[in-house]
Design a protein around this motif. Structure first.
Motif, short mmCIF file in Angstrom:
data_model
loop_
_atom_site.label_atom_id
_atom_site.label_comp_id
_atom_site.label_asym_id
_atom_site.label_seq_id
_atom_site.Cartn_x
_atom_site.Cartn_y
_atom_site.Cartn_z
N LYS A 9 -78.93 -4.22 -35.54
CA LYS A 9 -77.54 -3.76 -35.44
C LYS A 9 -77.45 -2.51 -34.56
CE LYS A 9 -75.90 -5.54 -39.91
NZ LYS A 9 -75.41 -5.18 -41.26
N ILE A 10 -78.41 -1.61 -34.70
CA ILE A 10 -78.41 -0.39 -33.89
C ILE A 10 -78.55 -0.73 -32.41
CG2 ILE A 10 -79.73 1.69 -33.30
CD1 ILE A 10 -80.41 1.92 -36.32
N LEU A 11 -79.47 -1.62 -32.10
CA LEU A 11 -79.69 -2.00 -30.71
C LEU A 11 -78.47 -2.71 -30.12
CD1 LEU A 11 -83.42 -3.21 -30.72
CD2 LEU A 11 -82.50 -1.00 -30.01
N ALA A 12 -77.84 -3.56 -30.91
CA ALA A 12 -76.64 -4.27 -30.42
C ALA A 12 -75.51 -3.29 -30.13
CB ALA A 12 -76.20 -5.30 -31.45
N ALA A 13 -75.31 -2.32 -31.03
CA ALA A 13 -74.25 -1.32 -30.83
C ALA A 13 -74.56 -0.43 -29.64
CB ALA A 13 -74.09 -0.48 -32.10
N ALA A 14 -75.83 -0.03 -29.51
CA ALA A 14 -76.23 0.83 -28.39
C ALA A 14 -76.06 0.09 -27.07
CB ALA A 14 -77.68 1.27 -28.57
N ARG A 15 -76.47 -1.17 -27.03
CA ARG A 15 -76.34 -1.95 -25.78
C ARG A 15 -74.87 -2.05 -25.38
NH1 ARG A 15 -76.37 -7.76 -24.72
NH2 ARG A 15 -76.87 -8.17 -26.90
N LYS A 16 -73.99 -2.29 -26.35
CA LYS A 16 -72.55 -2.37 -26.06
C LYS A 16 -72.04 -1.07 -25.46
CE LYS A 16 -68.13 -2.89 -28.54
NZ LYS A 16 -67.68 -1.48 -28.45
N LEU A 17 -72.39 0.06 -26.07
CA LEU A 17 -71.91 1.35 -25.58
C LEU A 17 -72.54 1.71 -24.24
CD1 LEU A 17 -71.89 3.42 -28.91
CD2 LEU A 17 -69.92 2.56 -27.65
N PHE A 18 -73.83 1.47 -24.09
CA PHE A 18 -74.50 1.75 -22.82
C PHE A 18 -73.88 0.93 -21.69
CE2 PHE A 18 -78.78 2.79 -25.10
CZ PHE A 18 -78.31 4.05 -25.44
N ASN A 19 -73.60 -0.35 -21.97
CA ASN A 19 -72.99 -1.21 -20.96
C ASN A 19 -71.60 -0.73 -20.56
OD1 ASN A 19 -75.12 -3.00 -20.61
ND2 ASN A 19 -74.34 -4.49 -22.07
N GLU A 20 -70.85 -0.24 -21.54
CA GLU A 20 -69.47 0.19 -21.29
C GLU A 20 -69.40 1.55 -20.61
OE1 GLU A 20 -67.40 -2.06 -25.16
OE2 GLU A 20 -67.74 0.11 -25.18
N GLN A 21 -70.30 2.48 -21.02
CA GLN A 21 -70.16 3.87 -20.58
C GLN A 21 -71.34 4.40 -19.78
OE1 GLN A 21 -68.60 6.52 -23.66
NE2 GLN A 21 -68.15 4.74 -24.97
N ARG A 29 -75.11 10.25 -31.80
CA ARG A 29 -73.96 10.37 -32.71
C ARG A 29 -72.90 9.29 -32.41
NH1 ARG A 29 -72.31 14.15 -36.12
NH2 ARG A 29 -73.94 15.58 -35.40
N MET A 30 -72.68 8.99 -31.14
CA MET A 30 -71.70 7.96 -30.77
C MET A 30 -72.15 6.58 -31.25
SD MET A 30 -70.89 9.36 -26.91
CE MET A 30 -69.95 7.92 -26.39
N ILE A 31 -73.44 6.32 -31.14
CA ILE A 31 -73.96 5.03 -31.62
C ILE A 31 -73.80 4.94 -33.13
CG2 ILE A 31 -76.00 3.54 -31.78
CD1 ILE A 31 -77.02 4.97 -29.20
N ALA A 32 -74.10 6.04 -33.81
CA ALA A 32 -73.96 6.07 -35.28
C ALA A 32 -72.51 5.85 -35.69
CB ALA A 32 -74.49 7.39 -35.82
N MET A 33 -71.58 6.49 -34.98
CA MET A 33 -70.16 6.32 -35.29
C MET A 33 -69.72 4.88 -35.07
SD MET A 33 -68.51 9.83 -33.68
CE MET A 33 -66.85 9.21 -33.92
N GLU A 34 -70.25 4.23 -34.05
CA GLU A 34 -69.92 2.82 -33.77
C GLU A 34 -70.30 1.94 -34.96
OE1 GLU A 34 -68.67 -0.47 -31.31
OE2 GLU A 34 -68.40 1.70 -31.07
#
Length: 209
Positions: A9-21, A29-34
């Protein structure tokens, strides 16, 4: 080693945010908030953002390795060459934050850099094998020199590495049509080296693309 559900779940959320931003713009902290998770809880699984980057890189590598193994049972035609290129570009798009900032990210992670250097050698050998096969089929003319073949392979690898970066810079919509156009660019890089027989086969199969 099999990853826990939390790590997945952490990797999926991080990949989404990294791809977007972009990697540099996203914090732990941003990944944790996601994930509605505390930063402390996330740090239990991944201590740094660079650890997450490395995990995502090798997650992508595993997908590429699986695809390459499956190619062993696939006959080589111009249609299957393009299908493989398209599959590769789709996987790159899933991890586009890596490819839009590739060389900066390799600089900050020595393990990734060392692996990517080996991947380059494997890709180079893959193109050599492909061209040798096309020449055996008399679909491709012999190169005038090793240098000519070397430069063609280098250009094709460079285009593959930077194609998503270029789309990102010019704010192009990266969709299936865009990926298909990138495939065509790669295919037409070696098209001038095809024999009349090869071009006939290329044009016949092109209708299947």
């Amino acid at each position: 080693m099999k990853k826990s559900k939390t790590k997945i779940k952490i990797l999926a959320a991080a990949r989404k945010l990294f791809n977007e931003q972009g990697f540099s713009q996203v914090t732990i902290r941003m990944i944790a908030m996601e994930l509605n998770m505390s930063a402390g809880n996330l740090n239990y699984h991944y201590k740094t953002r660079e650890e997450i980057l490395e995990a995502l890189y090798f997650e992508m590598v595993e997908m590429f390795d699986t695809r390459v193994k499956d190619l062993g049972n696939t006959p080589i035609t111009f249609a299957t060459i393009q299908a493989d290129m398209l599959s590769s570009l789709r996987q790159m798009l899933d991890y586009r934050f890596i490819w839009t900032d590739l060389y900066n990210l390799l600089r900050i992670n020595e393990k990734m850099k060392h692996h990517f250097e080996q991947v380059y050698q494997d890709r180079y050998k893959g193109y050599e094998f492909l061209f040798d096969y096309l020449q055996q089929k008399e679909w491709m003319a012999p190169f005038d020199s090793k240098k000519e073949k070397h430069l063609l392979i280098e250009r094709m690898i460079a285009l593959s590495n930077t194609s998503l970066y270029n789309s990102f810079i010019y704010d192009n919509e990266i969709d299936e049509q865009e990926l298909l156009e990138l495939c065509h660019q790669l295919m037409y890089m070696f098209h001038p080296y095809l024999t009349p027989l090869g071009k006939s086969e290329f044009n016949k199969e092109k209708r299947q693309y």
